[in-house]
Scaffold this active site. Structure first.
Site, mmCIF file in Angstrom:
data_model
loop_
_atom_site.group_PDB
_atom_site.id
_atom_site.type_symbol
_atom_site.label_atom_id
_atom_site.label_comp_id
_atom_site.label_asym_id
_atom_site.label_seq_id
_atom_site.Cartn_x
_atom_site.Cartn_y
_atom_site.Cartn_z
ATOM 1 N N ARG A 20 52.988 17.202 -16.983
ATOM 2 C CA ARG A 20 52.855 18.107 -17.918
ATOM 3 C C ARG A 20 53.168 19.745 -17.230
ATOM 4 N NH1 ARG A 20 48.112 15.870 -16.556
ATOM 5 N NH2 ARG A 20 46.067 16.971 -16.173
ATOM 6 N N ARG A 58 48.436 27.648 -17.188
ATOM 7 C CA ARG A 58 48.128 26.199 -17.201
ATOM 8 C C ARG A 58 49.343 25.921 -17.896
ATOM 9 N NH1 ARG A 58 42.842 25.370 -20.780
ATOM 10 N NH2 ARG A 58 43.416 23.140 -20.334
ATOM 11 N N HIS A 59 49.573 24.453 -17.922
ATOM 12 C CA HIS A 59 50.758 23.624 -18.384
ATOM 13 C C HIS A 59 50.453 23.848 -20.010
ATOM 14 C CE1 HIS A 59 47.794 20.782 -19.799
ATOM 15 N NE2 HIS A 59 47.243 20.909 -18.346
ATOM 16 N N HIS A 97 46.721 23.612 -13.680
ATOM 17 C CA HIS A 97 45.689 23.254 -14.422
ATOM 18 C C HIS A 97 44.412 23.740 -14.294
ATOM 19 C CE1 HIS A 97 48.160 19.417 -14.316
ATOM 20 N NE2 HIS A 97 48.379 19.743 -13.019
ATOM 21 N N ASN A 126 51.740 54.105 1.306
ATOM 22 C CA ASN A 126 50.563 53.907 1.223
ATOM 23 C C ASN A 126 49.575 55.033 0.650
ATOM 24 O OD1 ASN A 126 48.214 52.398 1.839
ATOM 25 N ND2 ASN A 126 48.648 52.121 3.867
ATOM 26 N N ASN A 141 45.194 17.070 -24.118
ATOM 27 C CA ASN A 141 44.789 18.210 -24.645
ATOM 28 C C ASN A 141 44.435 17.634 -26.043
ATOM 29 O OD1 ASN A 141 46.549 20.243 -22.684
ATOM 30 N ND2 ASN A 141 44.601 19.564 -22.211
ATOM 31 N N GLU A 198 45.308 18.635 -11.058
ATOM 32 C CA GLU A 198 43.994 19.074 -11.699
ATOM 33 C C GLU A 198 42.834 18.252 -10.895
ATOM 34 O OE1 GLU A 198 42.139 20.905 -12.525
ATOM 35 O OE2 GLU A 198 42.009 20.789 -15.056
HETATM 36 O O1 F6P Z 1 40.653 19.575 -20.418
HETATM 37 C C1 F6P Z 1 41.655 19.712 -19.492
HETATM 38 C C2 F6P Z 1 41.234 19.730 -18.288
HETATM 39 O O2 F6P Z 1 42.441 20.367 -17.439
HETATM 40 C C3 F6P Z 1 40.745 18.455 -17.366
HETATM 41 O O3 F6P Z 1 41.943 17.730 -17.031
HETATM 42 C C4 F6P Z 1 39.956 18.476 -16.728
HETATM 43 O O4 F6P Z 1 38.979 18.021 -16.154
HETATM 44 C C5 F6P Z 1 39.376 20.180 -17.082
HETATM 45 O O5 F6P Z 1 40.141 20.706 -17.876
HETATM 46 C C6 F6P Z 1 38.437 20.907 -16.285
HETATM 47 O O6 F6P Z 1 37.708 21.800 -16.772
HETATM 48 P P1 F6P Z 1 36.188 21.513 -16.817
HETATM 49 O O7 F6P Z 1 36.022 21.683 -15.366
HETATM 50 O O8 F6P Z 1 35.590 22.795 -17.528
HETATM 51 O O9 F6P Z 1 35.703 20.233 -17.239
#
Ligand code: F6P
Length: 407
Positions: free
Chosen positions: A273, A224-225, A359, A139, A231, A293
């Protein structure tokens, strides 16, 4: 846990107790981050920061001697200044104030408790006790030698001085006693706990959180995947498979971990995914629904352009307040944060290195918590595809490093 789930508005001061280098700041910072992430208005004050600001960081061990008449009053003054700021915070609507200092003498603790109770604030002492020389040395070397207190000094001289400082505190240290009220004692960095007079929703919740956390060096990786068919088409949500590029990322991710660690815990969402992205790393990945997600409700499977043209009011509402906006029959970022609480508690208790493959919105929320970001900012954090976020623990949080494995 949400602040609203406690029945009345709490006012709780968490007062840290313990010799230097016993992990008080580590515990205090983690607790503050956790409580504020889940909706409490919190503040952390550190008496050492008041000292550094007012008399400069470079003070020898003798400065901390309990019988040093020249410095004793000055040090009590810093403690009182920090207390005043905490009382102001409570007056302005603050809910949980964390008072981070050694507080090793009974008379200081009595003073704090009386002042806080007198203002209608409950007190919970958290005492970190440790006599394991290996833990203490690690520490000191990891967290103390880099303090401004030791700027320009050799590591060995700084180490000697810090140990001499600890010895000064030991001379008058009196552990918290039962007649001081509520306390949690954390012994040898979590080997053992003693709880006394823990009553009510918030203190009980804090105690159970403390039993999860450990000072640890284990790294957390977030990813992320790989790219999915959705996508590619710009569609949100759904449960599409990986594209060829996505599969290449899954292979690259496995190579990345092959070079780094043998003992890896892998968590994915239940969507194909993320499961496919982690499949080459281990066959033991745990699929957890809470990592799915953000639920886009009636907009699931749409493109952003489709939302803008078919539901312009919804699109505009999200643009106005992305953090609180909830998709019709779906979720908001605030909802995602709430449902991730068991993941966060599980993560704090995890002793092995962990990889979470999830996600965009979920990684943003986890990253925001771990890095202590304001919640409202988390919907805007950059979390590109095909990039591993590596988070290495420090005394105050995590150090962030990113590895872009593919375009
Ligand atoms: O586009 C990919 C993703 O994972 C979507 O499934 C999801 O709704 C989105 O990103 C979330 O990002 P944001 O909140 O910027 O729309």
């Amino acid at each position: 846990m949400a602040a609203s789930s406690s029945l009345n508005t709490p006012k709780l001061a968490v007062v840290m107790v313990g010799l230097p280098a016993r992990g008080k700041t580590f515990v205090a910072r983690k607790l503050q981050r956790y409580l504020s992430w889940f909706g409490y208005i919190t503040r952390w004050v550190n008496v050492g920061d008041y000292r550094r600001a007012q008399v400069g960081a470079r003070q020898p061990a003798s400065y901390f001697a309990p019988d040093n008449a020249a410095t004793r009053g000055e040090r009590e003054g810093f403690a009182i200044d920090a207390l005043k700021d905490l009382l102001e915070f409570f007056k302005d609507g603050g809910q949980v104030g964390i008072y981070d200092a050694t507080n090793t003498e009974r008379f200081r603790r009595d003073y704090l408790r009386k002042a806080l109770n007198g203002s209608g604030i409950d007190v919970l002492f958290i005492e970190t006790l440790c006599e394991n020389p290996a833990i203490i040395e690690t520490n000191v070397r990891r967290n103390k030698l880099g303090l401004p207190d030791y700027a320009g000094m050799t590591a060995e001289n700084a180490f000697q001085d810090f140990n001499a400082r600890i010895d000064q505190y030991k001379r008058t240290y009196v552990p918290v006693a039962e007649d001081e009220g509520s306390y949690v004692k954390i012994i040898d960095a979590g080997r053992q706990f003693i709880l006394h007079d823990i009553d009510g929703y918030l203190p009980s919740h804090i105690a159970s959180f403390l039993m999860q956390i450990r000072p640890t060096e284990r790294v957390i990786w977030l990813s992320r995947h790989g790219e999915s068919e959705s996508n590619l088409e710009g569609r949100i949500g759904g449960d599409a498979p990986l594209t060829e590029r996505g599969k290449n990322y899954a292979a690259a991710l496995a190579d990345f971990f092959r070079e780094r660690t043998a003992k890896l815990v892998v968590w994915t969402s239940t969507l194909q995914r993320t499961v496919a992205t982690a499949a080459n790393i281990t066959s033991d990945a745990q699929q957890i629904r809470a990592l799915n997600e953000i639920d886009a409700g009636v907009c699931d499977g749409w493109t952003y352009e489709e939302i803008a043209s078919r539901m312009p009011d919804e699109f505009a509402a999200r643009a106005r307040d992305k953090f609180r906006y909830r998709y019709p029959r779906g979720e908001s970022y605030a909802d995602v944060i709430q449902r991730l609480e068991p993941i966060i508690v599980g993560l704090e208790g995890q002793r092995s290195p962990v990889l979470i493959v999830a996600h965009q919105a979920v990684i943003r929320a986890l990253y925001g918590y771990l890095m202590g970001k304001p919640k409202d900012d988390c919907p805007y954090t950059e979390v590109p595809l095909h990039t591993v976020i590596q988070l290495t623990p420090t005394e105050n949080g995590y150090e962030d490093e990113r590895f872009k494995l593919m375009l």
